[in-house]
Design an enzyme around this catalytic site. Structure first.
Site, PDB file in Angstrom:
ATOM      1  CG  HIS A  70      -2.023  -1.055   1.065  1.00  0.00           C
ATOM      2  ND1 HIS A  70      -1.938  -2.279   1.694  1.00  0.00           N
ATOM      3  CD2 HIS A  70      -3.179  -1.065   0.375  1.00  0.00           C
ATOM      4  CE1 HIS A  70      -3.020  -3.000   1.389  1.00  0.00           C
ATOM      5  NE2 HIS A  70      -3.784  -2.283   0.593  1.00  0.00           N
ATOM      6  CG  HIS A 110      -7.191   4.386  -2.867  1.00  0.00           C
ATOM      7  ND1 HIS A 110      -6.119   4.501  -3.708  1.00  0.00           N
ATOM      8  CD2 HIS A 110      -7.217   3.083  -2.504  1.00  0.00           C
ATOM      9  CE1 HIS A 110      -5.543   3.331  -3.852  1.00  0.00           C
ATOM     10  NE2 HIS A 110      -6.183   2.446  -3.139  1.00  0.00           N
ATOM     11  CG  ASP A 111      -4.882   2.259  -0.027  1.00  0.00           C
ATOM     12  OD1 ASP A 111      -5.766   2.103   0.839  1.00  0.00           O
ATOM     13  OD2 ASP A 111      -4.709   1.458  -0.978  1.00  0.00           O
ATOM     14  CG  ASP A 218      -8.248  -0.537  -3.977  1.00  0.00           C
ATOM     15  OD1 ASP A 218      -7.008  -0.368  -4.047  1.00  0.00           O
ATOM     16  OD2 ASP A 218      -8.853  -0.686  -2.898  1.00  0.00           O
TER      17      ASP A 218
HETATM   18  N1  LIG Z   1      -5.590 -12.311  -2.938  1.00  0.00           N
HETATM   19  C1  LIG Z   1      -5.583 -11.108  -3.497  1.00  0.00           C
HETATM   20  N2  LIG Z   1      -6.112 -10.065  -2.847  1.00  0.00           N
HETATM   21  C2  LIG Z   1      -6.068  -8.862  -3.436  1.00  0.00           C
HETATM   22  C3  LIG Z   1      -5.487  -8.640  -4.696  1.00  0.00           C
HETATM   23  N3  LIG Z   1      -5.598  -7.334  -5.007  1.00  0.00           N
HETATM   24  C4  LIG Z   1      -6.234  -6.761  -3.988  1.00  0.00           C
HETATM   25  N4  LIG Z   1      -6.524  -7.676  -3.040  1.00  0.00           N
HETATM   26  C5  LIG Z   1      -7.245  -7.477  -1.786  1.00  0.00           C
HETATM   27  O1  LIG Z   1      -8.246  -6.526  -2.045  1.00  0.00           O
HETATM   28  C6  LIG Z   1      -8.137  -5.537  -1.066  1.00  0.00           C
HETATM   29  C7  LIG Z   1      -8.568  -4.188  -1.494  1.00  0.00           C
HETATM   30  O2  LIG Z   1      -8.496  -3.366  -0.341  1.00  0.00           O
HETATM   31  P1  LIG Z   1      -7.153  -3.311   0.511  1.00  0.00           P
HETATM   32  O3  LIG Z   1      -6.199  -2.429  -0.222  1.00  0.00           O
HETATM   33  O4  LIG Z   1      -7.490  -3.021   1.892  1.00  0.00           O
HETATM   34  O5  LIG Z   1      -6.530  -4.800   0.483  1.00  0.00           O
HETATM   35  C8  LIG Z   1      -6.648  -5.488  -0.712  1.00  0.00           C
HETATM   36  C9  LIG Z   1      -6.326  -6.958  -0.710  1.00  0.00           C
HETATM   37  O6  LIG Z   1      -6.695  -7.535   0.513  1.00  0.00           O
HETATM   38  C10 LIG Z   1      -4.919  -9.766  -5.355  1.00  0.00           C
HETATM   39  O7  LIG Z   1      -4.394  -9.685  -6.462  1.00  0.00           O
HETATM   40  N5  LIG Z   1      -4.993 -10.954  -4.708  1.00  0.00           N
HETATM   41 ZN   LIG Z   2      -5.758   0.495  -2.476  1.00  0.00          ZN
END
Ligand SMILES: Nc1nc2c(ncn2[C@@H]2O[C@@H]3COP(=O)(O)O[C@H]3[C@H]2O)c(=O)[nH]1
Ligand SMILES: [Zn+2]
Length: 295
Positions: A70, A110-111, A218
């Site tokens: 992030h 956003h993060d 996202d």
């Molecule tokens: N397993 C998996 N989880 C993902 C991927 N991309 C995003 N995420 C999940 O989706 C979430 C989106 O919100 P967050 O950024 O909190 O945390 C992210 C991860 O937990 C991915 O490619 N694989």
């Molecule tokens: Zn994000």
């Protein structure tokens, strides 16, 4: 700033979902972000001086942490996907410029100040953020708070936009709050329910679409070319494993999808793509049939 040469080819490439973030240094990424605002005519429309945008983006850059996933590069990827989707779906002909400004700025912010531990950790560990926000989307509320802090400091220099009253501040917040994955089904189901008879001039419809677009952006790493997506999965797992290690040390509950003893790359991706990413992307493609290509 960077001496990045912006060719016409790069301008066009930046509009595509196949863009490779790994080729660029942070200083160059900063220029690419400015280019997105410029090429959507947001600077001229809202009277934003290029230097002010640059300072704003630098503040944003400073408030992303140096953590595996992030981080500022993730912020860029999400913004770039949003930007790509705006062009792919010809959204400029369907929504107002202020909506585009909100979408891009929400993605950029956003993060903000993510520390690498998710909401479950915040809540279980009773962190300051969880206490401050009563366990309700602690991280996303914090990203919003930091975004506001930055935007407010630019209120006077962006008289036509982010800080001003004409700029719908609150909606940035709604977009950022929509990225809490615990609200995934709620938002997806609402979107499905309005898809039939979707009307761009209906504010409720348009707002929901904007929330879906930031959510799609996202979680869109897996929609990118393999050589772009693969390193991102390593970054994500590194952050997950770090969290679960800390949870084990602190005697907190460990999410199975973060546990290095339980997770493999294929297992983590198959479920995520099938049950989270695809259902969302499919609904967006229902509204914009041209998006089938990136599925
Ligand atoms: N397993 C998996 N989880 C993902 C991927 N991309 C995003 N995420 C999940 O989706 C979430 C989106 O919100 P967050 O950024 O909190 O945390 C992210 C991860 O937990 C991915 O490619 N694989
Ligand atoms: Zn994000």
């Amino acid at each position: 700033c960077s001496s990045l040469e912006v060719s016409e080819e790069l301008r066009q490439y930046l509009k595509t979902p196949t863009f490779d973030n790994w080729q660029w240094e942070d200083a160059e990424i900063m220029v690419l972000l400015q280019l997105m605002y410029t090429d959507l005519d947001l600077l001229s429309t809202f009277n934003i001086e290029p230097e002010v945008l640059q300072q704003f983006l630098f503040e944003v850059y400073r408030r992303y942490n140096n953590i595996p996933f992030h981080n500022f590069k993730h912020c860029f990827c999400v913004t770039q996907m949003m930007y790509g989707l705006i062009w792919l779906t010809d959204l400029r002909s369907k929504v107002e410029n202020v909506d585009l400004l909100i979408m891009l700025t929400s993605a950029v912010c956003h993060d903000l100040d993510h520390a690498g531990y998710n909401n479950a950790y915040q809540i279980n560990a009773r962190t300051e953020l969880a206490l401050r926000y009563n366990d309700i989307s602690p991280l996303e509320n914090h990203h919003c708070a930091v975004a506001f802090e930055i935007l407010i400091s630019f209120r006077d220099s962006m008289s036509g936009s982010p800080g001003s009253t004409t700029f719908r501040f609150c909606f940035i917040c709604r977009c950022i709050l929509a990225t809490d994955m615990t609200r995934h089904n709620e938002i997806l189901n609402k979107f499905k329910s309005i898809l039939h008879g979707f009307d761009f001039s209906n504010k409720e419809h348009k707002d929901l679409l904007m929330m879906v677009l930031i959510k799609v952006s996202d979680i869109s790493n897996e929609a990118r070319p393999m050589e772009v997506a693969e390193p991102w999965l390593d970054c994500l797992l590194q952050e997950f494993f770090n969290q679960s290690d800390v949870e084990k040390l602190e005697g907190l509950p460990v999410s199975p999808f973060m546990d290095r003893d339980k997770v493999t790359k294929p297992s983590s991706q198959i479920g995520f793509i099938r049950f989270v990413l695809l259902p969302l992307f499919v609904e967006l493609a229902n509204l914009f049939p041209c998006l089938e290509v990136i599925q």
